[in-house]
Write a protein that holds these residues in place. Structure first.
Motif, mmCIF file in Angstrom:
data_model
loop_
_atom_site.group_PDB
_atom_site.id
_atom_site.type_symbol
_atom_site.label_atom_id
_atom_site.label_comp_id
_atom_site.label_asym_id
_atom_site.label_seq_id
_atom_site.Cartn_x
_atom_site.Cartn_y
_atom_site.Cartn_z
ATOM 1 N N LEU A 50 0.367 -1.095 -0.207
ATOM 2 C CA LEU A 50 0.218 -0.071 0.321
ATOM 3 C C LEU A 50 0.727 1.586 -0.057
ATOM 4 C CD1 LEU A 50 -2.785 -0.651 2.627
ATOM 5 C CD2 LEU A 50 -3.088 -0.371 0.504
ATOM 6 N N THR A 51 1.810 1.492 0.790
ATOM 7 C CA THR A 51 3.005 2.362 0.709
ATOM 8 C C THR A 51 2.532 2.493 2.529
ATOM 9 O OG1 THR A 51 1.478 4.600 0.185
ATOM 10 C CG2 THR A 51 2.558 3.187 -0.948
ATOM 11 N N ALA A 52 3.913 2.988 3.484
ATOM 12 C CA ALA A 52 3.185 3.726 4.471
ATOM 13 C C ALA A 52 2.424 4.383 4.581
ATOM 14 C CB ALA A 52 5.186 4.015 4.630
ATOM 15 N N ARG A 53 2.535 5.512 4.114
ATOM 16 C CA ARG A 53 1.972 6.758 3.896
ATOM 17 C C ARG A 53 0.034 6.236 3.829
ATOM 18 N NH1 ARG A 53 1.939 12.539 -0.079
ATOM 19 N NH2 ARG A 53 0.419 13.088 1.066
ATOM 20 N N ALA A 54 -0.199 5.055 2.597
ATOM 21 C CA ALA A 54 -1.832 5.063 3.067
ATOM 22 C C ALA A 54 -1.652 4.390 4.327
ATOM 23 C CB ALA A 54 -1.808 4.106 1.647
ATOM 24 N N ILE A 55 -1.025 3.365 4.681
ATOM 25 C CA ILE A 55 -1.022 2.845 5.998
ATOM 26 C C ILE A 55 -1.023 3.869 7.242
ATOM 27 C CG2 ILE A 55 -0.189 1.303 7.885
ATOM 28 C CD1 ILE A 55 1.903 0.070 5.410
ATOM 29 N N ARG A 56 -0.381 5.075 7.245
ATOM 30 C CA ARG A 56 -0.679 5.824 8.580
ATOM 31 C C ARG A 56 -2.044 5.891 7.650
ATOM 32 N NH1 ARG A 56 4.293 6.656 6.828
ATOM 33 N NH2 ARG A 56 3.727 9.063 5.713
ATOM 34 N N LYS A 57 -2.439 6.669 6.684
ATOM 35 C CA LYS A 57 -3.628 7.100 6.843
ATOM 36 C C LYS A 57 -4.709 6.601 7.284
ATOM 37 C CE LYS A 57 -6.645 10.096 3.152
ATOM 38 N NZ LYS A 57 -6.179 11.014 2.811
ATOM 39 N N PHE A 58 -4.716 5.191 6.564
ATOM 40 C CA PHE A 58 -6.355 4.108 6.796
ATOM 41 C C PHE A 58 -5.529 3.098 8.433
ATOM 42 C CE2 PHE A 58 -6.123 5.734 1.997
ATOM 43 C CZ PHE A 58 -7.432 6.165 2.348
ATOM 44 N N GLU A 59 -5.134 4.057 9.142
ATOM 45 C CA GLU A 59 -4.544 2.423 9.427
ATOM 46 C C GLU A 59 -5.522 2.051 10.888
ATOM 47 O OE1 GLU A 59 -1.391 2.058 12.774
ATOM 48 O OE2 GLU A 59 -1.021 3.940 12.356
ATOM 49 N N GLU A 60 -6.892 2.675 11.305
ATOM 50 C CA GLU A 60 -7.515 2.631 11.569
ATOM 51 C C GLU A 60 -8.482 1.805 11.275
ATOM 52 O OE1 GLU A 60 -11.343 4.743 13.950
ATOM 53 O OE2 GLU A 60 -9.670 6.557 13.782
ATOM 54 N N LEU A 62 -7.692 -0.604 8.740
ATOM 55 C CA LEU A 62 -6.980 -1.511 8.528
ATOM 56 C C LEU A 62 -6.805 -2.637 9.624
ATOM 57 C CD1 LEU A 62 -4.133 -0.037 6.632
ATOM 58 C CD2 LEU A 62 -5.860 -1.373 5.640
ATOM 59 N N THR A 63 -6.930 -2.344 11.113
ATOM 60 C CA THR A 63 -6.532 -2.493 12.385
ATOM 61 C C THR A 63 -7.747 -2.973 12.776
ATOM 62 O OG1 THR A 63 -6.792 -0.740 13.224
ATOM 63 C CG2 THR A 63 -4.350 -1.717 13.325
ATOM 64 N N GLY A 64 -8.659 -2.205 11.648
ATOM 65 C CA GLY A 64 -10.652 -2.903 12.037
ATOM 66 C C GLY A 64 -10.611 -4.013 11.865
ATOM 67 N N ALA A 65 -9.902 -4.271 10.452
ATOM 68 C CA ALA A 65 -10.736 -5.751 10.015
ATOM 69 C C ALA A 65 -9.504 -6.526 10.614
ATOM 70 C CB ALA A 65 -9.944 -5.216 8.168
ATOM 71 N N GLY A 66 -10.043 -7.654 10.660
ATOM 72 C CA GLY A 66 -9.526 -8.846 11.737
ATOM 73 C C GLY A 66 -8.818 -9.611 10.554
ATOM 74 N N SER A 67 -8.865 -9.457 9.207
ATOM 75 C CA SER A 67 -8.396 -10.574 7.735
ATOM 76 C C SER A 67 -7.598 -9.217 7.712
ATOM 77 C CB SER A 67 -9.610 -10.656 6.782
ATOM 78 O OG SER A 67 -9.397 -8.901 6.590
ATOM 79 N N VAL A 68 -6.732 -8.348 8.472
ATOM 80 C CA VAL A 68 -5.826 -7.790 7.738
ATOM 81 C C VAL A 68 -4.716 -7.609 9.282
ATOM 82 C CG1 VAL A 68 -4.583 -4.959 7.240
ATOM 83 C CG2 VAL A 68 -7.342 -6.303 6.265
ATOM 84 N N ARG A 69 -3.683 -7.789 8.148
ATOM 85 C CA ARG A 69 -2.158 -7.546 9.934
ATOM 86 C C ARG A 69 -1.274 -6.694 9.334
ATOM 87 N NH1 ARG A 69 -1.226 -10.109 14.795
ATOM 88 N NH2 ARG A 69 0.653 -10.280 14.614
#
Length: 130
Positions: A50-60, A62-69
Motif C-alpha cells: 500500500l505504501t507506508a503513507r497510505a497505511i498511516r492514513k488508513f491505519e484505523e 486497516l486494524t479494524g479489519a480482522g483479516s488484515v495484519r
C-alpha cells in the motif's frame, strides 16, 4: 477453487494489473506499472503493498479489519482470506493500492521493498494458526 485462486484470477483480469515474478520468490504476484502490488504466498495468505503513507492514513480502518495484519515499518499489509468478505476487503485494498501508488509515489518504497513474508508475519490464533 480456493478464495485466493479466485481472487488472483479476478485481479489478473484488471487492466492495470499483470502477473509478475514475486520479488520474494514465493507464490504468485501481481504488479502495475508502478511496481509489485500483491504476493499470494499460499491458498489463504497474501501481502499487499500500500505504501507506508497510505497505511498511516488508513491505519484505523486497516486494524479494524480482522483479516488484515500490519507489520510495523512495512509498506505491505498481510491479508488472510478465510471468507468471501475477506476477498471484498482485498479488492478494495488493491484498488486503494493502485490509486496511492499513482498519486503518492514515495522515494524508497520502490517495487523491491521486501514483502511481509520475510518478516515472519503470523496471524492470531483466531485464524487457526500461522
Amino acid at each position: 477453487m480456493t478464495l485466493a485462486a479466485s481472487a488472483f484470477a479476478q485481479l489478473a483480469a484488471w487492466p492495470d494489473l499483470t502477473e509478475v515474478e514475486p520479488s520474494c520468490g514465493i507464490g504468485r504476484a501481481l504488479g502495475s506499472a508502478h511496481g509489485e502490488i500483491a504476493h499470494f504466498h499460499s491458498d489463504r495468505v497474501l501481502d499487499l503493498r500500500l505504501t507506508a503513507r497510505a497505511i498511516r492514513k488508513f491505519e484505523e480502518h486497516l486494524t479494524g479489519a480482522g483479516s488484515v495484519r500490519l507489520v510495523p515499518g512495512s509498506p505491505w499489509v498481510t491479508l488472510r482470506l478465510d471468507v468471501v468478505a475477506d476477498v471484498d476487503v482485498l479488492m478494495t485494498l488493491v484498488s486503494l493500492a493502485l490509486q496511492v501508488q499513482q498519486a503518492w509515489p514515495v522515494a524508497g518504497e520502490g517495487p523491491r521493498t521486501a514483502c511481509n513474508d520475510h518478516r515472519g508475519t503470523v496471524f492470531p490464533d483466531v485464524f487457526g494458526g500461522g
